[in-house]
Design a protein around this motif. Structure first.
Motif, PDB file in Angstrom:
ATOM      1  N   LEU A 179     -18.511  19.062  -6.955  1.00 24.88           N
ATOM      2  CA  LEU A 179     -19.156  17.792  -6.593  1.00 24.88           C
ATOM      3  C   LEU A 179     -19.456  16.932  -7.818  1.00 24.88           C
ATOM      4  N   GLU A 180     -19.789  17.594  -8.931  1.00 28.58           N
ATOM      5  CA  GLU A 180     -20.063  16.860 -10.168  1.00 28.58           C
ATOM      6  C   GLU A 180     -18.791  16.137 -10.644  1.00 28.58           C
ATOM      7  N   ILE A 181     -17.660  16.848 -10.579  1.00 29.01           N
ATOM      8  CA  ILE A 181     -16.392  16.223 -10.989  1.00 29.01           C
ATOM      9  C   ILE A 181     -16.037  15.091 -10.027  1.00 29.01           C
ATOM     10  N   LEU A 182     -16.244  15.317  -8.725  1.00 29.05           N
ATOM     11  CA  LEU A 182     -15.955  14.281  -7.723  1.00 29.05           C
ATOM     12  C   LEU A 182     -16.745  13.000  -8.023  1.00 29.05           C
ATOM     13  N   ARG A 183     -18.042  13.182  -8.318  1.00 30.83           N
ATOM     14  CA  ARG A 183     -18.877  12.002  -8.620  1.00 30.83           C
ATOM     15  C   ARG A 183     -18.374  11.278  -9.863  1.00 30.83           C
ATOM     16  N   SER A 184     -17.980  12.058 -10.876  1.00 24.72           N
ATOM     17  CA  SER A 184     -17.529  11.405 -12.111  1.00 24.72           C
ATOM     18  C   SER A 184     -16.213  10.656 -11.885  1.00 24.72           C
ATOM     19  N   ILE A 185     -15.341  11.181 -11.040  1.00 32.05           N
ATOM     20  CA  ILE A 185     -14.080  10.474 -10.736  1.00 32.05           C
ATOM     21  C   ILE A 185     -14.394   9.175  -9.995  1.00 32.05           C
ATOM     22  N   ASN A 186     -15.369   9.237  -9.104  1.00 31.36           N
ATOM     23  CA  ASN A 186     -15.698   8.044  -8.319  1.00 31.36           C
ATOM     24  C   ASN A 186     -16.507   7.002  -9.099  1.00 31.36           C
ATOM     25  N   ARG A 187     -16.876   7.351 -10.336  1.00 31.18           N
ATOM     26  CA  ARG A 187     -17.509   6.351 -11.220  1.00 31.18           C
ATOM     27  C   ARG A 187     -16.487   5.622 -12.092  1.00 31.18           C
ATOM     28  N   THR A 188     -15.228   6.034 -12.030  1.00 28.39           N
ATOM     29  CA  THR A 188     -14.216   5.409 -12.913  1.00 28.39           C
ATOM     30  C   THR A 188     -13.906   3.978 -12.509  1.00 28.39           C
ATOM     31  N   GLY A 189     -14.161   3.637 -11.224  1.00 26.75           N
ATOM     32  CA  GLY A 189     -13.881   2.281 -10.758  1.00 26.75           C
ATOM     33  C   GLY A 189     -12.451   2.074 -10.285  1.00 26.75           C
ATOM     34  N   ILE A 190     -11.591   3.090 -10.396  1.00 28.44           N
ATOM     35  CA  ILE A 190     -10.167   2.936 -10.030  1.00 28.44           C
ATOM     36  C   ILE A 190     -10.033   2.496  -8.568  1.00 28.44           C
ATOM     37  N   GLY A 191     -10.689   3.207  -7.670  1.00 23.75           N
ATOM     38  CA  GLY A 191     -10.742   2.796  -6.257  1.00 23.75           C
ATOM     39  C   GLY A 191      -9.456   3.001  -5.482  1.00 23.75           C
ATOM     40  N   PRO A 192      -9.485   2.655  -4.167  1.00 27.42           N
ATOM     41  CA  PRO A 192      -8.315   2.826  -3.305  1.00 27.42           C
ATOM     42  C   PRO A 192      -7.107   2.041  -3.838  1.00 27.42           C
ATOM     43  N   GLN A 193      -5.999   2.702  -4.006  1.00 27.85           N
ATOM     44  CA  GLN A 193      -4.761   2.105  -4.539  1.00 27.85           C
ATOM     45  C   GLN A 193      -4.905   1.610  -5.977  1.00 27.85           C
ATOM     46  N   GLY A 194      -6.050   1.889  -6.613  1.00 26.52           N
ATOM     47  CA  GLY A 194      -6.250   1.414  -7.982  1.00 26.52           C
ATOM     48  C   GLY A 194      -6.660  -0.045  -8.045  1.00 26.52           C
ATOM     49  N   TYR A 195      -6.980  -0.635  -6.863  1.00 25.25           N
ATOM     50  CA  TYR A 195      -7.362  -2.052  -6.819  1.00 25.25           C
ATOM     51  C   TYR A 195      -8.835  -2.253  -7.200  1.00 25.25           C
ATOM     52  N   GLY A 196      -9.496  -1.183  -7.627  1.00 27.47           N
ATOM     53  CA  GLY A 196     -10.904  -1.241  -7.987  1.00 27.47           C
ATOM     54  C   GLY A 196     -11.768  -0.827  -6.814  1.00 27.47           C
ATOM     55  N   THR A 204       0.830  -1.205   0.000  1.00 26.74           N
ATOM     56  CA  THR A 204       0.000   0.000   0.000  1.00 26.74           C
ATOM     57  C   THR A 204       0.865   1.256   0.000  1.00 26.74           C
ATOM     58  N   GLY A 205       0.751   2.010  -1.076  1.00 29.35           N
ATOM     59  CA  GLY A 205       1.503   3.255  -1.219  1.00 29.35           C
ATOM     60  C   GLY A 205       1.051   4.256  -0.179  1.00 29.35           C
ATOM     61  N   GLY A 206       2.001   4.935   0.423  1.00 33.57           N
ATOM     62  CA  GLY A 206       1.648   5.929   1.431  1.00 33.57           C
ATOM     63  C   GLY A 206       1.345   5.321   2.789  1.00 33.57           C
ATOM     64  N   ALA A 207       1.703   4.030   2.961  1.00 32.61           N
ATOM     65  CA  ALA A 207       1.535   3.402   4.279  1.00 32.61           C
ATOM     66  C   ALA A 207       2.909   3.008   4.816  1.00 32.61           C
ATOM     67  N   PRO A 216      -0.731   7.646  -8.653  1.00 32.37           N
ATOM     68  CA  PRO A 216      -0.655   8.746  -7.674  1.00 32.37           C
ATOM     69  C   PRO A 216      -1.202   8.385  -6.292  1.00 32.37           C
ATOM     70  N   CYS A 217      -1.338   7.082  -5.997  1.00 31.77           N
ATOM     71  CA  CYS A 217      -1.812   6.602  -4.697  1.00 31.77           C
ATOM     72  C   CYS A 217      -3.217   7.080  -4.352  1.00 31.77           C
ATOM     73  N   PRO A 218      -4.229   6.630  -5.119  1.00 31.04           N
ATOM     74  CA  PRO A 218      -5.600   6.933  -4.737  1.00 31.04           C
ATOM     75  C   PRO A 218      -5.986   6.237  -3.429  1.00 31.04           C
ATOM     76  N   PRO A 219      -6.950   6.775  -2.670  1.00 30.98           N
ATOM     77  CA  PRO A 219      -7.841   7.872  -3.032  1.00 30.98           C
ATOM     78  C   PRO A 219      -7.103   9.213  -3.071  1.00 30.98           C
ATOM     79  N   ILE A 220      -7.352   9.930  -4.156  1.00 33.44           N
ATOM     80  CA  ILE A 220      -6.652  11.190  -4.375  1.00 33.44           C
ATOM     81  C   ILE A 220      -7.510  12.385  -3.965  1.00 33.44           C
ATOM     82  N   ILE A 221      -6.874  13.533  -3.942  1.00 37.43           N
ATOM     83  CA  ILE A 221      -7.564  14.806  -3.801  1.00 37.43           C
ATOM     84  C   ILE A 221      -7.149  15.595  -5.042  1.00 37.43           C
ATOM     85  N   VAL A 222      -8.112  16.240  -5.696  1.00 37.83           N
ATOM     86  CA  VAL A 222      -7.792  16.929  -6.942  1.00 37.83           C
ATOM     87  C   VAL A 222      -7.915  18.440  -6.761  1.00 37.83           C
ATOM     88  N   GLY A 223      -6.854  19.147  -7.096  1.00 41.79           N
ATOM     89  CA  GLY A 223      -6.855  20.607  -7.092  1.00 41.79           C
ATOM     90  C   GLY A 223      -6.949  21.097  -8.528  1.00 41.79           C
TER      91      GLY A 223
END
Lengths: 183, 279
Positions: free
Chosen positions: B224-241, A125-128, B181-188
């Protein structure tokens, strides 16, 4: 979630049984090596010299730890992005490397080499990095001390938490997971 | 005029960078806790449990949250009624960074772009200053790792692309980054100004606390609209889905040239390390 315990060196029947998406606790020894160390491995091989350690049956960990505070074995020690090592990995797998630990997707060539040479790719886990440091029980610099955080270090690990990403059947947790949860 | 010795800047920066690298903000920890309920994937939930254990371990053991303790991004707002004495501000900032990275056992990750030779003390800091009213100095530090910073970009969009163009650009960057980039990410997201201000706005957007929305309701909805669309990508925590790919999206916006629509995207990993102090 269910966690399987495995140890190094990885036996062939264990590698064959590992499934993409599984969580495992790894115990034994792993070798850190990232960008600069991999570059030196290739230079060493081109010169016809042996690598600084026998990589047959071993696992490399793409990691450049933070310095150990007094009284600690190691500082934070999470994974770095694996794809930067993709160009070197098939060569190392052909020489008998059996496993890699990192984060992020691998190239098509690496995934094919994983299947050809019956190896395995784990995600830490990255960042852990603080959490992972608790599973490190020994630290011994093996080569390239001049590279600082990029030196090759033999880490003794106990119950090092990992997820299986790419297995020998060609499954990929990144692709399958994203596909499953895409809306 | 208030007299302030630069020694105070040095010691404040040393403390802030060590603190930021070891103690994750409470808002980020709360976001991890809430995400365990929101996340559909069992593997994703397990990642959040690891991140929570990591935050506790870092604090208790005084070990950095992540080994990539970043480049030393520093924002300083200097009250115009403050007189700094005892040395140059930039030298003081670099000295504070030098001390933090040495005394805090933080990794030095700063090198020459081509020779890759390490500067060995994590300097120079990435310093942004602003003169503001008042007689105080506000320092914010944001040690930023390379993995997430690598998925930042500035694009000069065509004005007709509008909000749709911005959203498509953000999703493109998120998809390109995937697990790296080690999701979950924060987007600026920085919108407007010109080429360089859009980039700076995107970094400042990352400094907005989680769950705080833009004051313009239309922009808040767009976040919030962009946040929802990012969370529909399926990438998930660490990209594991999974269903939690981003914890939040922040937009900073300002007027731009009639011919332009500058947009910058800056991605932050879940190890969102930020601390501030007022002198």
């Amino acid at each position: 979630m269910e966690i399987r315990r495995i140890k190094t060196p990885l036996e062939e029947n264990v590698i064959e049984s590992l499934k993409s998406g599984e969580k495992v606790f790894l115990s034994g020894h792993i070798y850190t090596a990232r960008d600069a160390a991999h570059k030196r491995f290739m230079e060493t091989l081109r010169e016809g010299k042996p690598l600084p350690f026998d990589i047959r049956g071993q696992i490399v960990y793409y990691c450049g730890p933070s310095p150990a505070p007094p009284g600690k074995i190691i500082g934070a020690c999470g994974p770095t992005t694996s794809s930067r090592m993709d160009t070197y990995t098939p060569t190392l797998l052909s020489l008998g490397l059996k496993g890699m630990i990192g984060k992020g997707k691998r190239s098509k060539a690496v995934k094919e080499a994983i299947q050809t040479h019956k190896a395995i790719y784990f995600g830490a886990t990255g960042g852990a990095g603080a959490l992972l440091s608790k599973s490190v029980v020994s630290f011994e610099t093996v080569a390239y001390e001049d590279l600082g955080p990029e030196a090759v270090v033999r880490l003794g690990v106990k119950d090092f938490p990992l997820f299986v990403i790419n297995d020998i059947e060609g499954k990929d947790l990144y692709e399958a997971g994203t596909e499953q949860y895409k809306k | 005029m208030r007299e302030l010795h630069v020694g105070e800047i040095i010691s404040t920066l040393e403390n802030l960078f060590i603190d930021a690298n070891i103690n994750l903000p409470g808002s980020v920890i709360r976001a991890f806790e809430e995400s365990i309920d929101k996340e559909d994937s069992p593997v994703g939930r397990e990642v959040f449990r690891e991140l929570l254990r990591n935050a506790v371990t870092a604090k208790e053991e005084r070990i950095p949250i992540c080994q990539d303790t970043g480049l030393a991004v520093t924002f300083i707002e200097i009250g115009q009624d403050v007189h700094l004495y005892g040395g140059a501000l930039e030298d003081a900032v670099n000295e504070g960074v030098r001390r933090a990275y040495k005394n805090g056992y933080l990794r030095k990750s700063c090198c020459d772009p081509f020779s890759r030779r390490n500067t060995n003390d994590n300097t120079p800091a990435i310093l942004h200053t602003r003169i503001v009213p008042g007689n105080q100095v506000k320092i914010t530090v944001l040690p930023k790792g390379g993995g997430s910073e690598n998925y930042g970009e500035v694009r000069m969009l065509v004005p007709s692309q509008g909000k749709e163009g911005v959203q498509a650009f953000v999703l493109d960057m998120v998809m390109k980054g995937g697990p790296n980039p080690c999701p979950p990410i924060i987007v600026g997201i920085g919108i407007g100004g010109n080429f360089e201000t859009s980039a700076l706005l995107s970094k400042e957007a990352l400094m907005v606390p989680l769950n705080i929305r833009n004051e313009d309701p239309a922009i808040a909805d767009f976040e919030l609209e962009i946040l929802r669309s990012i969370n529909r990508t399926g990438i998930g925590p660490q990209g594991y889905g999974g269903t939690v790919t981003a914890l939040d999206v922040h937009i900073k916006i300002m007027p731009c040239h009639i011919a332009s629509l500058p947009v910058a995207v800056n991605i932050q990993c879940h190890a969102h390390r930020i601390k501030e102090a007022l002198i």
